[in-house]
Design a protein around this motif. Structure first.
Motif, PDB file in Angstrom:
ATOM      1  N   GLU A  97       0.841  -1.193   0.000  1.00 42.41           N
ATOM      2  CA  GLU A  97       0.000   0.000   0.000  1.00 42.41           C
ATOM      3  C   GLU A  97       0.881   1.250   0.000  1.00 42.41           C
ATOM      4  O   GLU A  97       1.796   1.385   0.817  1.00 42.41           O
ATOM      5  CB  GLU A  97      -0.899   0.011   1.242  1.00 42.41           C
ATOM      6  CG  GLU A  97      -1.962  -1.078   1.258  1.00 42.41           C
ATOM      7  CD  GLU A  97      -3.195  -0.712   0.434  1.00 42.41           C
ATOM      8  OE1 GLU A  97      -3.157   0.317  -0.254  1.00 42.41           O
ATOM      9  OE2 GLU A  97      -4.180  -1.470   0.498  1.00 42.41           O
ATOM     10  N   SER A  98       0.604   2.158  -0.912  1.00 39.66           N
ATOM     11  CA  SER A  98       1.496   3.309  -1.085  1.00 39.66           C
ATOM     12  C   SER A  98       1.515   4.236   0.131  1.00 39.66           C
ATOM     13  O   SER A  98       2.555   4.833   0.450  1.00 39.66           O
ATOM     14  CB  SER A  98       1.087   4.101  -2.331  1.00 39.66           C
ATOM     15  OG  SER A  98      -0.257   4.540  -2.231  1.00 39.66           O
ATOM     16  N   GLN A  99       0.393   4.370   0.836  1.00 37.95           N
ATOM     17  CA  GLN A  99       0.343   5.306   1.954  1.00 37.95           C
ATOM     18  C   GLN A  99       1.323   4.931   3.063  1.00 37.95           C
ATOM     19  O   GLN A  99       1.963   5.799   3.668  1.00 37.95           O
ATOM     20  CB  GLN A  99      -1.083   5.396   2.523  1.00 37.95           C
ATOM     21  CG  GLN A  99      -1.266   6.513   3.549  1.00 37.95           C
ATOM     22  CD  GLN A  99      -0.874   7.888   3.000  1.00 37.95           C
ATOM     23  OE1 GLN A  99      -1.201   8.226   1.863  1.00 37.95           O
ATOM     24  NE2 GLN A  99      -0.187   8.681   3.810  1.00 37.95           N
ATOM     25  N   GLU A 100       1.447   3.610   3.325  1.00 38.52           N
ATOM     26  CA  GLU A 100       2.383   3.173   4.363  1.00 38.52           C
ATOM     27  C   GLU A 100       3.813   3.513   3.961  1.00 38.52           C
ATOM     28  O   GLU A 100       4.629   3.935   4.787  1.00 38.52           O
ATOM     29  CB  GLU A 100       2.246   1.665   4.604  1.00 38.52           C
ATOM     30  CG  GLU A 100       1.093   1.278   5.498  1.00 38.52           C
ATOM     31  CD  GLU A 100      -0.270   1.395   4.816  1.00 38.52           C
ATOM     32  OE1 GLU A 100      -0.297   1.478   3.574  1.00 38.52           O
ATOM     33  OE2 GLU A 100      -1.293   1.415   5.530  1.00 38.52           O
ATOM     34  N   GLY A 101       4.115   3.349   2.684  1.00 35.97           N
ATOM     35  CA  GLY A 101       5.446   3.686   2.216  1.00 35.97           C
ATOM     36  C   GLY A 101       5.735   5.165   2.344  1.00 35.97           C
ATOM     37  O   GLY A 101       6.827   5.580   2.772  1.00 35.97           O
ATOM     38  N   ILE A 102       4.742   5.986   2.022  1.00 38.08           N
ATOM     39  CA  ILE A 102       4.904   7.436   2.149  1.00 38.08           C
ATOM     40  C   ILE A 102       5.121   7.825   3.605  1.00 38.08           C
ATOM     41  O   ILE A 102       6.010   8.625   3.932  1.00 38.08           O
ATOM     42  CB  ILE A 102       3.665   8.159   1.572  1.00 38.08           C
ATOM     43  CG1 ILE A 102       3.578   7.940   0.057  1.00 38.08           C
ATOM     44  CG2 ILE A 102       3.709   9.647   1.900  1.00 38.08           C
ATOM     45  CD1 ILE A 102       2.268   8.386  -0.552  1.00 38.08           C
ATOM     46  N   PRO A 120       8.903   3.239  12.152  1.00 37.46           N
ATOM     47  CA  PRO A 120       8.546   1.907  11.640  1.00 37.46           C
ATOM     48  C   PRO A 120       7.084   1.867  11.216  1.00 37.46           C
ATOM     49  O   PRO A 120       6.204   2.380  11.918  1.00 37.46           O
ATOM     50  CB  PRO A 120       8.803   0.985  12.840  1.00 37.46           C
ATOM     51  CG  PRO A 120       9.729   1.745  13.722  1.00 37.46           C
ATOM     52  CD  PRO A 120       9.381   3.193  13.538  1.00 37.46           C
ATOM     53  N   VAL A 121       6.822   1.286  10.069  1.00 35.34           N
ATOM     54  CA  VAL A 121       5.459   1.183   9.541  1.00 35.34           C
ATOM     55  C   VAL A 121       5.215  -0.265   9.135  1.00 35.34           C
ATOM     56  O   VAL A 121       6.096  -0.919   8.565  1.00 35.34           O
ATOM     57  CB  VAL A 121       5.270   2.111   8.310  1.00 35.34           C
ATOM     58  CG1 VAL A 121       3.920   1.863   7.662  1.00 35.34           C
ATOM     59  CG2 VAL A 121       5.398   3.567   8.724  1.00 35.34           C
ATOM     60  N   ARG A 122       4.043  -0.757   9.433  1.00 34.59           N
ATOM     61  CA  ARG A 122       3.676  -2.119   9.030  1.00 34.59           C
ATOM     62  C   ARG A 122       3.133  -2.083   7.606  1.00 34.59           C
ATOM     63  O   ARG A 122       2.061  -1.524   7.356  1.00 34.59           O
ATOM     64  CB  ARG A 122       2.624  -2.697   9.979  1.00 34.59           C
ATOM     65  CG  ARG A 122       2.289  -4.158   9.696  1.00 34.59           C
ATOM     66  CD  ARG A 122       1.318  -4.696  10.747  1.00 34.59           C
ATOM     67  NE  ARG A 122       1.033  -6.095  10.521  1.00 34.59           N
ATOM     68  CZ  ARG A 122       0.088  -6.543   9.705  1.00 34.59           C
ATOM     69  NH1 ARG A 122      -0.666  -5.677   9.052  1.00 34.59           N
ATOM     70  NH2 ARG A 122      -0.126  -7.828   9.555  1.00 34.59           N
ATOM     71  N   PHE A 123       3.876  -2.642   6.687  1.00 34.35           N
ATOM     72  CA  PHE A 123       3.466  -2.635   5.293  1.00 34.35           C
ATOM     73  C   PHE A 123       2.344  -3.640   5.057  1.00 34.35           C
ATOM     74  O   PHE A 123       2.309  -4.713   5.662  1.00 34.35           O
ATOM     75  CB  PHE A 123       4.651  -2.970   4.377  1.00 34.35           C
ATOM     76  CG  PHE A 123       5.691  -1.893   4.343  1.00 34.35           C
ATOM     77  CD1 PHE A 123       5.389  -0.638   3.838  1.00 34.35           C
ATOM     78  CD2 PHE A 123       6.970  -2.131   4.819  1.00 34.35           C
ATOM     79  CE1 PHE A 123       6.341   0.358   3.804  1.00 34.35           C
ATOM     80  CE2 PHE A 123       7.934  -1.134   4.785  1.00 34.35           C
ATOM     81  CZ  PHE A 123       7.617   0.115   4.279  1.00 34.35           C
ATOM     82  N   LYS A 124       1.419  -3.289   4.168  1.00 36.03           N
ATOM     83  CA  LYS A 124       0.289  -4.155   3.856  1.00 36.03           C
ATOM     84  C   LYS A 124       0.162  -4.330   2.347  1.00 36.03           C
ATOM     85  O   LYS A 124       0.320  -3.377   1.584  1.00 36.03           O
ATOM     86  CB  LYS A 124      -1.009  -3.559   4.403  1.00 36.03           C
ATOM     87  CG  LYS A 124      -1.075  -3.497   5.929  1.00 36.03           C
ATOM     88  CD  LYS A 124      -2.415  -2.944   6.399  1.00 36.03           C
ATOM     89  CE  LYS A 124      -2.571  -1.477   6.023  1.00 36.03           C
ATOM     90  NZ  LYS A 124      -3.812  -0.883   6.569  1.00 36.03           N
TER      91      LYS A 124
END
Length: 270
Positions: free
Chosen positions: A205-210, A218-222
């Protein structure tokens, strides 16, 4: 004549679905299908269920990389299936880094290696490749070089030019435009690309990357489960009776989600 397909990093359910559709469209067309599957289960690692699914689609060998061991139950089944992890992991690491298959009477050696630039510090992949060639005798040698740095991948390609039949880079999830035969005849591509959801940040999901790049947290990528567009990236090629590469093509195919949840081929790229 052998017809071979190499598929770039499969990311989650969208990647598995895209590959399934693509291979169904080409049923019986390939003698050997190699696919990088280290992100096939939810974007991180492999489960036995996803491995069985990929094999049922027609994949013959599943290669890996730095996410091979993300799902801890992989240790229970990695030796039971045609799964490769990078051969330059330390001795004693579970799994195997290369395997030889006989395809229509031709011995094909498939090797999985991982780069060291901006990656885990494993053994030297150049030297490990040399050691494998000393041990294994084969008619064809196909390498999945899982690496971050384009320069390292290119250097490896020229290093094995004339000794490997084909070298395809994986890991960056962005397909490069340099598919070609090197001077001594090795088919080479810096990165085969990503098989998964389009309009994402390397399949997530692009928002998590942004958010990760903006906030440095740290962000949990989906993985987007119902992606409107999915893609298959990779390479197809033929090897003739003289064991020379012929008719090689870049694979970049997009499928569009319909209202009923199925996907249809999109004739134009994007």
């Amino acid at each position: 004549m052998l017809r071979i397909a190499f598929i770039g990093d499969i990311v989650g359910r969208p990647g598995r679905r895209a590959l399934q559709i693509w291979l169904e469209e080409r049923k019986g067309e390939f003698d050997l299908v190699i696919a990088n599957g280290e992100n096939a289960a939810g974007g991180f690692g492999l489960t036995e269920k996803t491995v069985r699914a990929l094999l049922s689609f027609g994949v013959n060998v599943i290669t890996g990389g730095n996410h091979t061991f993300d799902k801890k139950d992989v240790f229970q089944f990695i030796d039971d299936f045609p799964i490769l992890r990078p051969a330059n992991y330390p001795p004693g690491t579970p799994g195997k880094g290369y395997m030889t298959l006989e395809v229509k009477g031709v011995k094909v050696l498939v090797v999985n290696l991982m780069g060291r630039v901006f990656m885990e510090c494993l053994d030297n992949p150049f030297r490990v490749f040399d050691s494998i060639l000393e041990e294994e005798k084969a008619d064809l040698v196909i390498v999945d070089f899982h690496g971050e740095a384009s320069s390292e991948k290119q250097a490896f390609g020229f290093y094995v030019d004339g000794r490997a039949t084909a070298v395809f880079g994986t890991h960056t999830h962005v397909q490069t435009a340099d598919l070609r035969l090197l001077p001594k005849g090795t088919l080479y591509m810096t990165d085969a690309g990503m098989t998964g959801a389009v309009n994402t940040v390397i399949g997530m999901e692009s928002q998590e990357g942004i958010e990760r790049f903006i906030k440095q947290l740290p962000v949990r990528f989906k993985v987007p489960e119902k992606a409107p567009l999915i893609q298959v990236c990779g390479v197809t090629f033929e090897v003739d009776e003289e064991l020379e590469v012929r008719n090689y093509e870049r694979v970049y195919q997009v499928y569009e989600r319909r209202g009923d949840g199925s996907y249809t081929r999109r004739e134009s790229s994007l």
